[in-house]
Design an enzyme around this catalytic site. Structure first.
Site, short mmCIF file in Angstrom:
data_model
loop_
_atom_site.label_atom_id
_atom_site.label_comp_id
_atom_site.label_asym_id
_atom_site.label_seq_id
_atom_site.Cartn_x
_atom_site.Cartn_y
_atom_site.Cartn_z
N HIS A 171 6.97 19.02 -13.73
CA HIS A 171 7.74 17.91 -14.30
C HIS A 171 9.02 17.64 -13.51
CE1 HIS A 171 8.84 14.99 -17.29
NE2 HIS A 171 9.96 15.63 -17.60
N TYR A 220 5.84 14.55 -22.11
CA TYR A 220 5.29 14.46 -20.77
C TYR A 220 4.30 13.30 -20.58
CZ TYR A 220 7.35 19.08 -20.63
OH TYR A 220 8.23 20.14 -20.72
N ASP A 230 7.40 7.54 -20.87
CA ASP A 230 7.69 7.64 -22.29
C ASP A 230 9.15 7.23 -22.53
OD1 ASP A 230 9.32 9.92 -21.72
OD2 ASP A 230 7.69 11.30 -22.17
N HIS A 290 0.83 -1.19 0.00
CA HIS A 290 0.00 0.00 0.00
C HIS A 290 0.88 1.26 0.00
CE1 HIS A 290 -3.07 2.70 2.17
NE2 HIS A 290 -3.33 2.69 0.88
#
Length: 135
Positions: A98, A120, A28, A20
Site C-alpha cells: 500500500h 484498500y 476510496d 500509452h
C-alpha cells in the site's frame, strides 16, 4: 485513448488526454491525494458512488493494459479484490504494498475519488495503446 461513453467532463477530458502507459487512479474516500495530482471528486456519501461502479464505467471508456492494486486489498478486502479482478477480465493485476501504491498515485494524471469506504479499495489503471483492450 478514449472510447466514448463517459459524460463526466473532467473524467472524459483526462481519459482523452492519456497516452500509452499514462495512469489514472480510482480511489476510496480515504486515499490521500497528492497536491500535485488532479482530484476528480465524485464522493456524495458513504458508498456512493462505489469503487466498482466507477471502475466499470471508466473501463467502458479506457483501453487498459495493466492495473495496480495494493496487496493488502487481497487479504483485508478479498471480496472487493475478487470483483475488481472479474471486472478487469484479462487485464493483468500487479500487487504492490500500500505504501508503494500511494507513492505511485503521484504519477497519475488524475485520481477519481469515490464514496467507497472499503479498506484498500483503490486501483491504478495503466492506459493501453489504441486497440489494446484486454477487458
Amino acid at each position: 485513448m478514449k472510447k466514448g461513453r463517459i459524460i463526466n467532463q473532467p473524467i472524459a477530458t483526462v481519459i482523452s488526454g492519456l497516452g500509452h502507459t499514462d495512469t489514472i487512479a480510482i480511489a476510496d474516500a480515504g486515499l490521500p491525494i497528492p497536491a500535485s495530482t488532479e482530484r476528480i471528486d465524485l464522493a456524495l456519501t458513504t458508498g456512493v458512488p462505489s469503487l466498482l461502479q466507477t471502475l466499470q464505467v471508466v473501463l467502458e471508456e479506457l483501453f487498459v493494459e495493466k492495473a495496480i492494486v495494493a496487496e493488502e486489498m487481497k487479504s483485508v478486502s478479498p471480496q472487493v479484490f475478487e470483483v475488481v479482478s472479474e471486472i478487469l477480465g484479462k487485464v493483468p493485476v500487479e500487487l504492490v504494498p500500500h505504501a508503494v501504491f500511494k507513492e505511485q498515485t503521484a504519477d497519475s494524471k488524475a485520481i477519481i475519488r469515490t464514496g467507497e469506504f472499503t479498506p484498500y479499495a483503490n486501483v491504478i489503471l495503466v492506459a493501453g495503446a489504441w486497440g489494446f483492450d484486454l477487458g
